[in-house]
Design a protein around this motif. Structure first.
Motif, mmCIF file in Angstrom:
data_model
loop_
_atom_site.group_PDB
_atom_site.id
_atom_site.type_symbol
_atom_site.label_atom_id
_atom_site.label_comp_id
_atom_site.label_asym_id
_atom_site.label_seq_id
_atom_site.Cartn_x
_atom_site.Cartn_y
_atom_site.Cartn_z
ATOM 1 N N PHE A 46 6.032 3.565 11.128
ATOM 2 C CA PHE A 46 4.603 3.831 11.241
ATOM 3 C C PHE A 46 4.237 4.144 12.689
ATOM 4 C CE2 PHE A 46 3.731 1.871 7.108
ATOM 5 C CZ PHE A 46 4.837 1.041 6.979
ATOM 6 N N TYR B 251 0.541 3.872 14.784
ATOM 7 C CA TYR B 251 -0.875 3.513 14.783
ATOM 8 C C TYR B 251 -1.487 3.945 16.107
ATOM 9 C CZ TYR B 251 -0.535 0.496 10.664
ATOM 10 O OH TYR B 251 -0.382 0.008 9.389
ATOM 11 N N LEU C 268 -6.745 -1.007 15.342
ATOM 12 C CA LEU C 268 -5.734 0.028 15.132
ATOM 13 C C LEU C 268 -6.017 0.798 13.851
ATOM 14 C CD1 LEU C 268 -4.277 -2.092 17.025
ATOM 15 C CD2 LEU C 268 -2.155 -1.294 15.998
ATOM 16 N N LEU D 26 -4.100 3.826 11.187
ATOM 17 C CA LEU D 26 -2.837 4.469 10.877
ATOM 18 C C LEU D 26 -2.899 5.961 11.171
ATOM 19 C CD1 LEU D 26 -0.026 3.964 9.550
ATOM 20 C CD2 LEU D 26 -1.068 4.746 7.419
ATOM 21 N N LYS E 261 2.946 7.633 8.444
ATOM 22 C CA LYS E 261 3.974 6.691 8.020
ATOM 23 C C LYS E 261 5.123 7.433 7.368
ATOM 24 C CE LYS E 261 1.532 5.777 3.676
ATOM 25 N NZ LYS E 261 0.714 4.796 2.910
ATOM 26 N N LEU F 170 7.977 6.553 4.583
ATOM 27 C CA LEU F 170 8.494 5.597 3.602
ATOM 28 C C LEU F 170 9.799 6.104 2.998
ATOM 29 C CD1 LEU F 170 5.157 4.588 1.777
ATOM 30 C CD2 LEU F 170 6.231 3.555 3.775
ATOM 31 N N ASN G 46 5.227 -6.886 3.708
ATOM 32 C CA ASN G 46 4.396 -6.141 4.641
ATOM 33 C C ASN G 46 4.553 -6.624 6.062
ATOM 34 O OD1 ASN G 46 2.109 -4.321 3.157
ATOM 35 N ND2 ASN G 46 2.997 -5.873 1.853
ATOM 36 N N LEU H 151 5.247 -6.147 9.568
ATOM 37 C CA LEU H 151 5.376 -5.086 10.556
ATOM 38 C C LEU H 151 5.786 -5.674 11.901
ATOM 39 C CD1 LEU H 151 2.152 -2.988 9.835
ATOM 40 C CD2 LEU H 151 4.503 -2.244 9.476
ATOM 41 N N ASN I 20 -2.544 -9.267 0.947
ATOM 42 C CA ASN I 20 -1.916 -9.666 2.205
ATOM 43 C C ASN I 20 -2.893 -9.627 3.365
ATOM 44 O OD1 ASN I 20 0.778 -9.582 0.941
ATOM 45 N ND2 ASN I 20 0.414 -7.377 0.914
ATOM 46 N N PHE J 92 -3.189 -10.759 7.742
ATOM 47 C CA PHE J 92 -2.351 -11.039 8.911
ATOM 48 C C PHE J 92 -3.226 -11.380 10.105
ATOM 49 C CE2 PHE J 92 1.313 -8.964 6.925
ATOM 50 C CZ PHE J 92 0.707 -8.092 6.050
ATOM 51 N N LEU K 273 3.035 -11.043 15.608
ATOM 52 C CA LEU K 273 2.510 -11.673 14.412
ATOM 53 C C LEU K 273 2.438 -13.187 14.589
ATOM 54 C CD1 LEU K 273 1.595 -11.245 11.451
ATOM 55 C CD2 LEU K 273 3.997 -11.527 10.807
ATOM 56 N N PHE L 27 0.787 -14.926 8.563
ATOM 57 C CA PHE L 27 0.316 -14.055 7.508
ATOM 58 C C PHE L 27 0.191 -14.817 6.199
ATOM 59 C CE2 PHE L 27 4.149 -13.026 4.998
ATOM 60 C CZ PHE L 27 5.141 -13.489 5.831
ATOM 61 N N SER M 38 -3.538 -5.738 3.879
ATOM 62 C CA SER M 38 -2.824 -4.645 3.228
ATOM 63 C C SER M 38 -2.580 -4.992 1.775
ATOM 64 C CB SER M 38 -1.496 -4.359 3.930
ATOM 65 O OG SER M 38 -0.569 -5.389 3.694
ATOM 66 N N ARG M 39 -2.295 -3.942 0.990
ATOM 67 C CA ARG M 39 -1.925 -4.159 -0.398
ATOM 68 C C ARG M 39 -0.427 -3.990 -0.532
ATOM 69 N NH1 ARG M 39 -5.705 -3.828 -4.404
ATOM 70 N NH2 ARG M 39 -6.883 -2.245 -3.324
ATOM 71 N N ASP M 40 0.025 -2.868 -1.014
ATOM 72 C CA ASP M 40 1.459 -2.729 -1.243
ATOM 73 C C ASP M 40 2.036 -1.462 -0.668
ATOM 74 O OD1 ASP M 40 0.925 -1.822 -4.741
ATOM 75 O OD2 ASP M 40 0.221 -0.950 -2.856
ATOM 76 N N THR M 41 1.244 -0.680 0.017
ATOM 77 C CA THR M 41 1.750 0.586 0.553
ATOM 78 C C THR M 41 2.109 0.475 2.022
ATOM 79 O OG1 THR M 41 -0.480 1.320 1.094
ATOM 80 C CG2 THR M 41 0.418 1.947 -1.062
ATOM 81 N N PHE M 42 2.078 -0.746 2.532
ATOM 82 C CA PHE M 42 2.436 -1.005 3.911
ATOM 83 C C PHE M 42 1.460 -0.420 4.909
ATOM 84 C CE2 PHE M 42 6.445 -2.945 3.016
ATOM 85 C CZ PHE M 42 6.782 -2.414 1.803
ATOM 86 N N GLU M 43 0.357 0.127 4.428
ATOM 87 C CA GLU M 43 -0.669 0.547 5.376
ATOM 88 C C GLU M 43 -1.563 -0.640 5.655
ATOM 89 O OE1 GLU M 43 -3.027 3.912 4.326
ATOM 90 O OE2 GLU M 43 -4.331 3.682 6.069
ATOM 91 N N ALA M 44 -1.496 -1.128 6.863
ATOM 92 C CA ALA M 44 -2.336 -2.254 7.259
ATOM 93 C C ALA M 44 -3.650 -1.730 7.825
ATOM 94 C CB ALA M 44 -1.613 -3.100 8.292
ATOM 95 N N PHE N 14 -6.948 -2.686 10.051
ATOM 96 C CA PHE N 14 -7.244 -3.640 11.114
ATOM 97 C C PHE N 14 -8.734 -3.807 11.354
ATOM 98 C CE2 PHE N 14 -3.235 -4.770 13.159
ATOM 99 C CZ PHE N 14 -2.363 -3.869 12.568
ATOM 100 N N GLY N 15 -9.094 -5.009 11.770
ATOM 101 C CA GLY N 15 -10.433 -5.265 12.267
ATOM 102 C C GLY N 15 -10.569 -4.782 13.704
#
Lengths: 114, 111
Positions: A34, A36, A44, A46, A49, A51, A100, A102, B31, B33, B45, B48, B94-100, B102-103
């Protein structure tokens, strides 16, 4: 354990010039990769990515990155930068099957000059 | 629009205080973190959570704890703040696509 190295902490470049931000990773298993971007005083978001599939990945704002498994690299490129691209860029990796989790590199500050 | 909201942008606390950083997401993500961001070190990290009431230690959990009583809320707790915990704290989900997602981050200063 995996790790991510961003080789340049700062990259100054003139507007409309091309840029490459380098990222190397180490991992003993297959990975997801990824990039960011963090604009000043923001969280941050994205950029792109990888995959699976094509090793050349296109993202938002005209950025692209190429996954090179043999060199364990995922360098970010843009053919012509704008002042608005000034930001910090983070490369991140996640082991396939590791959920997940990272792991981030140290970041590269891109400074675009007029 | 996807949203992760951190309760404070800036906080100043005294050494020894108990500090709560709150994070809420509206995307029904499993998920969540907490990361700490320091210059040159990237994001590290802290903890999480992959489900309500579940938590896992990250790379630097010492001096921190977390709470997740509801799916949308993930709190970071500094039990006794110290000056070396002065940093930018970022929450993500994040859910399941690994795209996090952020706040905006909370910049904490411990004096």
């Amino acid at each position: 354990a995996q790790s991510v190295t961003q080789l340049d902490s700062q990259v100054p470049v003139f507007e409309e010039a091309p840029v490459e931000l380098r990222c190397n990773y180490s991992s003993s298993v297959s990975v997801y990769l990824f990039w960011y971007v963090q604009y000043p005083n923001q969280g941050l978001q994205l950029l792109l990515k990888y995959l699976s599939g094509s090793t050349l990945v296109k993202g938002i704002n005209g950025f692209e990155a190429e996954f090179n498994k043999s060199q364990t690299s995922f360098h970010l490129r843009k053919p012509s930068v704008h002042i608005s691209d000034t930001a910090e860029y983070f490369c991140a990796v996640s082991d396939v099957g590791a959920g997940n989790m990272l792991t981030f590199g140290g970041g590269t500050r891109l400074m675009v000059k007029p | 629009d996807v949203k992760v909201t951190q309760s404070s942008r800036y906080l100043v606390k005294r050494t020894g205080e108990k500090v709560f950083l709150e994070c809420v997401q509206d995307m029904d993500h499993e998920n969540m973190f907490w990361y700490r961001q320091d210059p040159g070190l990237g994001l590290r990290l802290i903890y999480f959570s992959y489900d309500v009431k579940m938590k896992e230690k990250g790379d630097i959990p010492e001096g921190y704890s977390v709470s997740r009583e509801k799916k949308e809320r993930f709190s970071l707790i500094l039990e006794s703040a110290s000056t070396n915990q002065t940093s930018m704290y970022l929450c993500a989900s994040s859910r399941d696509t690994f795209e996090a997602f952020f706040g905006q981050g909370t910049r904490l200063t411990v004096v």
